[in-house]
Motif scaffolding. Structure first.
Motif, PDB file in Angstrom:
ATOM      1  N   LEU A   1       0.831  -1.205   0.000  1.00  0.00           N
ATOM      2  CA  LEU A   1       0.000   0.000   0.000  1.00  0.00           C
ATOM      3  C   LEU A   1       0.865   1.254   0.000  1.00  0.00           C
ATOM      4  CD1 LEU A   1      -2.661   1.538   0.262  1.00  0.00           C
ATOM      5  CD2 LEU A   1      -2.546   1.171   2.736  1.00  0.00           C
TER       6      LEU A   1
ATOM      7  N   ALA B   1      -0.692  10.671  -0.749  1.00  0.00           N
ATOM      8  CA  ALA B   1      -1.283  10.658  -2.087  1.00  0.00           C
ATOM      9  C   ALA B   1      -1.237  12.051  -2.723  1.00  0.00           C
ATOM     10  CB  ALA B   1      -2.727  10.158  -2.010  1.00  0.00           C
TER      11      ALA B   1
ATOM     12  N   ARG C   1       2.332   2.414  -3.371  1.00  0.00           N
ATOM     13  CA  ARG C   1       1.418   3.126  -4.261  1.00  0.00           C
ATOM     14  C   ARG C   1       1.329   4.612  -3.923  1.00  0.00           C
ATOM     15  NH1 ARG C   1      -3.735  -1.087  -4.473  1.00  0.00           N
ATOM     16  NH2 ARG C   1      -2.566  -2.896  -5.277  1.00  0.00           N
TER      17      ARG C   1
ATOM     18  N   GLN D   1       2.852  12.822  -3.363  1.00  0.00           N
ATOM     19  CA  GLN D   1       3.801  11.876  -3.944  1.00  0.00           C
ATOM     20  C   GLN D   1       4.336  12.353  -5.287  1.00  0.00           C
ATOM     21  OE1 GLN D   1       2.348   8.069  -5.336  1.00  0.00           O
ATOM     22  NE2 GLN D   1       0.221   8.772  -5.325  1.00  0.00           N
TER      23      GLN D   1
END
Length: 606
Positions: free
Chosen positions: A328, A417, A331, A420
């Protein structure tokens, strides 16, 4: 013992000799340092525990000798931040002896480090630590042959249990007697790389590794905790049990401590301060005593929390959580280490931030440092327990606490998220899972005492100063009370911003001082309300609804890091732009999250 935040020349003070400890992460180097110096550096079964330079002085051969515990590294020729720290230290600080600590059960992968030390020409002794584990795995080591091939003394020891320690200590003593000149590391002296053939030439015949490790306790447990389906649910169940223990064991013990505090206040403190003028008496009782004792009453909570965290860290389970979460995290531009450091921030965000030095990628370090301050640190935990006990007193507080942990995890994911693309990580994730180890009672108690000692040091320092500052703001101008004081006016001034998220002026003022240290939030509430901890809790229960209290907890969880965390961010990131982002982004995020929760709860009729 002292801790240094840089790698400039460190004076020997009164010491005539200097001994440097180096080793790969998770080899028990800090445990050996603790044993030989008698101090209590943080030890744990997770790479990167020693994130700075620790030093202590002891008498050997009737001479004061300085022992220096350096960060764990994989390569003396490496380029990661922790490897550069060790290189710069050894270049700037000549050592009379280097102690290389190796995990004996992984000697085939760790023999590189003593070979590099030999190539640099540094005087050294090799400690093959965790010899008990190596024996259990069927590994046989001929220390005399290995010593001849390396050209330095080699000893099998168990720093944890003391096995072989006295022989090793006597060898260190002899080496220091013979040492005439300390030696600096000359980065130009060594060969570029140690070849595989050189490593094989040292190990062949001196070390016998089983062709196939027998099934062992670690493998059997890993079948369960690393299961692709059940692994993560078991992890989160374990974290829920942590908060269940905090709520059901630590909270009742706080009540017992409050009884002691009340007795001290009525029997000793109040009779003493009555001799002072009313203003001084009010300052001592409602400014200093009320604030500090309210904070100190949470010592039992800290003890319980850190005993549990010490068991998780020292057992090796945190490394497994890194493995479980890596898919996870990848990602999101992170890796499993980022998740573990986020969890390690439960104790304090500062060492977790420093722990990012084990990462070679600057982008990965920065993105990880951005999410660590959202970790539910012990200081915030005290605030949450206090507020939840007041506004949600029906016995399900463990669930509410756990929900805040889940929120901290979700916010970290959302933040990663979002950023990134800005901080792109290309570093591969490689993690060697250590075997499970049962931490000793001594290790657990030392860890817990170290955290309590750190907490009491803060309480006697700037937490006291913070409570005094709150008293001044809530006592001026003379004769004013409540919202008419300077503090009350500050809270009212912020009302247009804080009312939409359900936080009243009193709670708002406590958040201001929480920027200095989150522990001050609780102490400031006792000062603001001019009441004991128990009476403040009753007042909040009567004036603050559950959704208001939970909104306050959300804001406290996410808003701007405390001063020590922010200072560490500035030092580690070496970027004012990133530091400003770390200051502003959490503040905005905290308001938005509290607004969504509070207004959503109102819309649903809560």
């Amino acid at each position: 013992m002292t801790c240094h935040n840089n790698t400039a020349t460190i004076p020997k003070s009164n010491a005539t000799k200097r001994v440097a400890l180096i080793g790969m992460p998770n080899t028990g180097k800090s445990t050996f340092f603790n044993r030989i110096t008698g101090v209590s550096a943080h030890v744990g079964n997770w790479p990167g525990i020693t994130v700075d330079i620790l030093q202590a002085e002891v008498k050997i051969n009737n001479e004061t000798t300085q022992f220096v515990d350096l960060p764990g590294i994989y390569n003396l020729n490496g380029f990661s931040e922790d490897e550069k720290v060790v290189q710069r230290f050894l270049e700037n600080n000549p050592a009379d002896l280097v102690i290389v600590v190796i995990n004996a059960s992984q000697i085939d992968r760790q023999i590189l480090l003593p070979l590099q030390v030999k190539a640099f020409g540094l005087p050294a002794v090799v400690m093959l630590n965790m010899s008990d584990e190596a024996k259990k795995y069927g590994i046989k080591i001929d220390t005399e042959e290995l010593s001849q091939r390396l050209g330095m003394p080699v000893f099998l020891i168990s720093a944890k249990y003391g096995k072989g320690y006295m022989n090793a200590y006597m060898a260190i003593s002899e080496e220091l007697k013979e040492s005439q000149n300390s030696t600096k590391l000359d980065i130009l002296k060594a060969d570029e790389n140690i070849s595989v053939n050189e490593i094989d030439a040292v190990l062949n015949g001196a070390v016998v590794m089983p062709s196939e490790m027998a099934k062992n306790f670690t493998a059997q447990i890993d079948k369960i905790v690393l299961h692709p389906v059940w692994g993560l649910p078991l992890f989160f169940l374990g974290m829920f049990l942590v908060f269940w223990a905090v709520w059901n064991i630590a909270l009742p013990s706080i009540d017992l401590l409050e009884i002691v505090v009340e007795w001290l206040q009525s029997s000793i403190v109040e009779p003493i301060v009555q001799i002072f003028p009313p203003l001084v008496e009010d300052f001592l009782m409602n400014g200093v005593w009320a604030g500090v004792t309210t904070v100190a009453s949470f010592v039992p909570l800290i003890i319980v929390f850190f005993i549990i965290m010490a068991v998780l860290e020292d057992s090796g389970y945190l490394s497994r959580s890194a493995y479980l979460m890596d898919a996870l995290m990848a990602r999101l531009g992170l890796d499993g280490r980022s998740f573990v450091l986020h969890i390690m921030g439960f104790g304090c965000n500062v060492p977790a931030l420093m722990g990012t030095r084990v990462m070679r990628s600057r982008a990965l370090r920065l993105l990880t440092m951005l999410i660590i301050p959202f970790g539910l640190c012990s200081a915030r935990l005290q605030v949450f327990v206090f507020i939840i006990a007041a506004v949600f007193p029906n016995g399900n507080g463990a669930i509410v606490l756990f929900s805040l942990y889940i929120l901290s995890f979700l916010v970290a994911i959302i933040t990663a998220a979002l950023f990134q693309g800005v901080y792109k990580n290309e570093e591969p994730f490689v993690l060697e899972l250590p075997p499970y180890r049962f931490p000793t009672l001594k290790q657990i108690l030392l860890r817990s005492w170290g955290e309590v000692r750190e907490f009491l040091a803060r309480a006697s320092g700037f937490i006291t100063v913070g409570c005094i500052a709150v008293w001044i703001l809530t006592s001026l101008p003379p004769g004013a009370t409540g919202l008419d004081t300077i503090g009350g006016q500050i809270g009212q001034f912020m009302s247009p911003i804080m009312d939409p998220i359900g936080i009243n002026p009193y709670l708002t003022l406590s958040l201001f001082f929480g920027f200095i240290a989150k522990e001050i939030v609780i102490g400031s509430l006792a000062v603001i309300y001019s009441m004991s901890e128990q009476n403040v809790s009753s007042n909040i229960a009567e004036t603050v609804t559950f959704i208001q209290g939970y909104s306050f907890c959300i804001f406290c969880l996410l808003y701007t890091p405390c001063l020590s965390t922010l200072a560490t961010l500035v030092k580690e990131a070496k970027s004012w732009k990133f530091s400003l982002l770390s200051l502003v982004f959490p503040l905005v995020l905290a308001w938005v999250a509290s607004f969504i929760f509070y207004q959503g709860a109102l819309a649903l009729g809560f």
